[in-house]
Design an enzyme around this catalytic site. Sequence first.
Site, PDB file in Angstrom:
ATOM      1  N   PHE A 166       0.842  -1.202   0.000  1.00 62.53           N
ATOM      2  CA  PHE A 166       0.000   0.000   0.000  1.00 62.53           C
ATOM      3  C   PHE A 166       0.876   1.251   0.000  1.00 62.53           C
ATOM      4  O   PHE A 166       0.510   2.299   0.528  1.00 62.53           O
ATOM      5  CB  PHE A 166      -0.942  -0.026   1.204  1.00 62.53           C
ATOM      6  CG  PHE A 166      -1.844  -1.229   1.212  1.00 62.53           C
ATOM      7  CD1 PHE A 166      -1.494  -2.381   1.914  1.00 62.53           C
ATOM      8  CD2 PHE A 166      -3.016  -1.246   0.462  1.00 62.53           C
ATOM      9  CE1 PHE A 166      -2.311  -3.505   1.899  1.00 62.53           C
ATOM     10  CE2 PHE A 166      -3.841  -2.361   0.440  1.00 62.53           C
ATOM     11  CZ  PHE A 166      -3.482  -3.508   1.150  1.00 62.53           C
ATOM     12  N   CYS A 277      -1.352   3.426 -10.387  1.00 65.83           N
ATOM     13  CA  CYS A 277      -2.167   2.473  -9.614  1.00 65.83           C
ATOM     14  C   CYS A 277      -3.670   2.690  -9.737  1.00 65.83           C
ATOM     15  O   CYS A 277      -4.375   1.822 -10.265  1.00 65.83           O
ATOM     16  CB  CYS A 277      -1.750   2.524  -8.144  1.00 65.83           C
ATOM     17  SG  CYS A 277      -0.067   1.992  -7.888  1.00 65.83           S
TER      18      CYS A 277
HETATM   19  C1  UDX Z   1      -1.806   4.820  -4.394  1.00 64.15           C
HETATM   20  C2  UDX Z   1      -2.312   4.346  -3.040  1.00 64.15           C
HETATM   21  O1  UDX Z   1      -2.488   5.456  -2.197  1.00 64.15           O
HETATM   22  C3  UDX Z   1      -1.322   3.388  -2.423  1.00 64.15           C
HETATM   23  O2  UDX Z   1      -1.823   2.874  -1.200  1.00 64.15           O
HETATM   24  C4  UDX Z   1      -1.103   2.218  -3.378  1.00 64.15           C
HETATM   25  O3  UDX Z   1      -0.194   1.340  -2.877  1.00 64.15           O
HETATM   26  C5  UDX Z   1      -0.648   2.731  -4.708  1.00 64.15           C
HETATM   27  O4  UDX Z   1      -1.566   3.676  -5.218  1.00 64.15           O
HETATM   28  P1  UDX Z   1      -0.072   6.579  -5.295  1.00 64.15           P
HETATM   29  O5  UDX Z   1      -0.497   6.143  -6.633  1.00 64.15           O
HETATM   30  O6  UDX Z   1       1.356   6.771  -5.012  1.00 64.15           O
HETATM   31  O7  UDX Z   1      -0.645   5.536  -4.186  1.00 64.15           O
HETATM   32  O8  UDX Z   1      -0.782   7.984  -5.054  1.00 64.15           O
HETATM   33  P2  UDX Z   1      -1.821   8.636  -4.034  1.00 64.15           P
HETATM   34  O9  UDX Z   1      -1.109   9.430  -3.026  1.00 64.15           O
HETATM   35  O10 UDX Z   1      -2.763   7.626  -3.585  1.00 64.15           O
HETATM   36  O11 UDX Z   1      -2.552   9.653  -5.039  1.00 64.15           O
HETATM   37  C6  UDX Z   1      -3.204   9.132  -6.154  1.00 64.15           C
HETATM   38  C7  UDX Z   1      -3.800  10.261  -6.975  1.00 64.15           C
HETATM   39  O12 UDX Z   1      -4.915  10.807  -6.292  1.00 64.15           O
HETATM   40  C8  UDX Z   1      -2.835  11.416  -7.248  1.00 64.15           C
HETATM   41  O13 UDX Z   1      -2.985  11.819  -8.580  1.00 64.15           O
HETATM   42  C9  UDX Z   1      -3.329  12.515  -6.301  1.00 64.15           C
HETATM   43  O14 UDX Z   1      -3.082  13.809  -6.815  1.00 64.15           O
HETATM   44  C10 UDX Z   1      -4.833  12.229  -6.270  1.00 64.15           C
HETATM   45  N1  UDX Z   1      -5.505  12.687  -5.036  1.00 64.15           N
HETATM   46  C11 UDX Z   1      -5.103  12.180  -3.843  1.00 64.15           C
HETATM   47  C12 UDX Z   1      -6.579  13.568  -5.144  1.00 64.15           C
HETATM   48  O15 UDX Z   1      -6.949  14.017  -6.217  1.00 64.15           O
HETATM   49  N2  UDX Z   1      -7.231  13.933  -3.993  1.00 64.15           N
HETATM   50  C13 UDX Z   1      -6.868  13.459  -2.763  1.00 64.15           C
HETATM   51  O16 UDX Z   1      -7.501  13.834  -1.758  1.00 64.15           O
HETATM   52  C14 UDX Z   1      -5.759  12.552  -2.677  1.00 64.15           C
END
Ligand code: UDX
Length: 449
Positions: A166, A277
């Site tokens: 995660f 992801c």
């Molecule tokens: C994600 C999961 O969080 C992680 O647990 C898993 O293992 C892999 O996928 P990651 O892809 O690194 O991690 O990014 P994350 O921080 O989850 O953000 C994903 C996307 O959502 C980003 O583009 C971010 O900008 C967006 N986001 C995040 C939002 O638009 N709003 C939010 O409140 C949080």
Amino acid sequence: MINIKEMMIENSIPMKITIIGTGYVGLVSGACFAELGNEVMCLDINPKIISQLKKAKVSFFEPDLQKLVQKNIKKKTLKFTTSYATGCKNNIFFICVDTPDNGFGSPDLKSLNSVLRMLQKKITRDAVLVLKSTLPLGTNNRIAKSMSKHFLLKNIIVDVCSNPEFLKEGSAIKDFMQPDRIILGTPSESSKALLTKLYAPLKSKSTQLFHMSVESAELTKYASNAFLATKISFMNEVALIAEKSGGNIHEVREGMGADRRIGPDFLNAGLGFGGSCFPKDMKALINFEKKNKIKNSIIENALKINQNQVKLFIKKIRSTFGSNLKDKSFVIWGLSFKPNTDDTRDSVAIELIKLIAPSVKSLYLFDPKVKKDSLSKLKKYPNITFLNSQYENFNLANGLIICTEWNDFKDPKINKLAKLQDRVIFDGRNILDSQLMNENNFSYIGIGL
Ligand code: UDX
């Protein structure tokens, strides 16, 4: 049942593990397991990557990872190889290969299948395979069947476990070392005992260790990602309602997030989620639903909402300047899919640039970490210029478009912003203070504000 006695003796602390695949998941897991005192062999068939890693050179940006790799190479707890013969000296294997979207909404399993073929050739005694890559539901059972069929006559037992990660890019080491939970899907008491021992150092008050079936472990990963992504799309839908009802999404978010059943995290409306992801895992689940005739999918709608966010934002830009943007230029802040990474995979910023570039005069792009060379996909746009510093060319631009929520952008210099010809700011991540912007005579356009 695997010869657990022998494996436990051979793998008393330090445990000897082989990590296959040295991308985000593999290298972070390998370096952290080494930091926890295990002997880790990272195996990757790409000789260039391995020769770089042997010199502690990491090919992507992840805070503190290079230091941790360097430290554990020095401690001789972290080694690198391209050789399966070397890698198969151990009998605990973490499979962390990349499973990118194959373009049809399913993970591409080419790398995984070639790893499995090599392991079937090279494994000579009981072993434990731990799947850490995000793999389609049912993959664990498929692999377990093929392993037991392959090794039956050799009287070798290979347990296939699912241990989803995660990790979030940008905070991957902390996420590994202080996880909210560790999920272990194991087919037998023996591999359960072995992996419990391996993860024992991470177990704490704030870290729960869940034992479950391999099927549940696979689904926990997908469901967790799909739920977080759906939370984001839900807030983007609420943001549209706020715009029509006069609400303020920041106030709504705080009011909602204070409810422990909702929680404050992942409630940020904006340009939508990207990365390697969320979009991929959503598509894989939707595919599974379709194959199994599961209808009325929340997940499918959440993905549709996300795929529409950039178009909605461009509509705002067009309506601000009247539909003709041909003589307008913009500075764009943020190219990575999120802050603290140089990863642009499925980045909504890049999607926005590709959509708007053909209809504007010039785009000036700045990102704290993303390098120009890594963006071959933007080479075909002649009106794009990469900036070396954050406030360059503001005098040449009509407005500013914020696409990624880097801290670098959160407290901008007003006098520098004032150089924008039309003093217009489109904040796709709602990171600026709208009141301050308005007080300084900027037209400030956010999402849900
Ligand atoms: C994600 C999961 O969080 C992680 O647990 C898993 O293992 C892999 O996928 P990651 O892809 O690194 O991690 O990014 P994350 O921080 O989850 O953000 C994903 C996307 O959502 C980003 O583009 C971010 O900008 C967006 N986001 C995040 C939002 O638009 N709003 C939010 O409140 C949080």
